[in-house]
Motif scaffolding. Sequence first.
Motif: not given
Length: 112
Positions: A81-92
């Motif tokens: 499983t490739l783990k990717r990250y996406k910016p969300r609201a309030r710096g999370r």
Amino acid sequence: MQVTATAKYVPLSPRKARLILQGIAGLDVEEALMTLRFTPKPGARIVTKVLEAAVANAENNYDLARDSLRVANARAGDARTLKRYKPRARGRVGRIHRRTSHITVVVSNDGE
């Protein structure tokens, strides 16, 4: 005799692949290919290639006739499983899991 073909690290989640594979298990090869041709899911094209590879293995390596083959087993297992990250609201940050799968198709002749 059972002949297999496997596609590894396919960018398709195992859950979606299993939905397609359930429709072809136990069918004759020609019926399975026709079913996959008219399946409106993008993963059906990948499963079609794996099924055609299994049939080609049976014909070329074991001299089995295409007409006598049927899909004995079709399964999809978890790959990495490739783990990717996406910016969300309030710096999370929101995690995105891009799942991949190993797709295996087993064909056998009717004489078994």
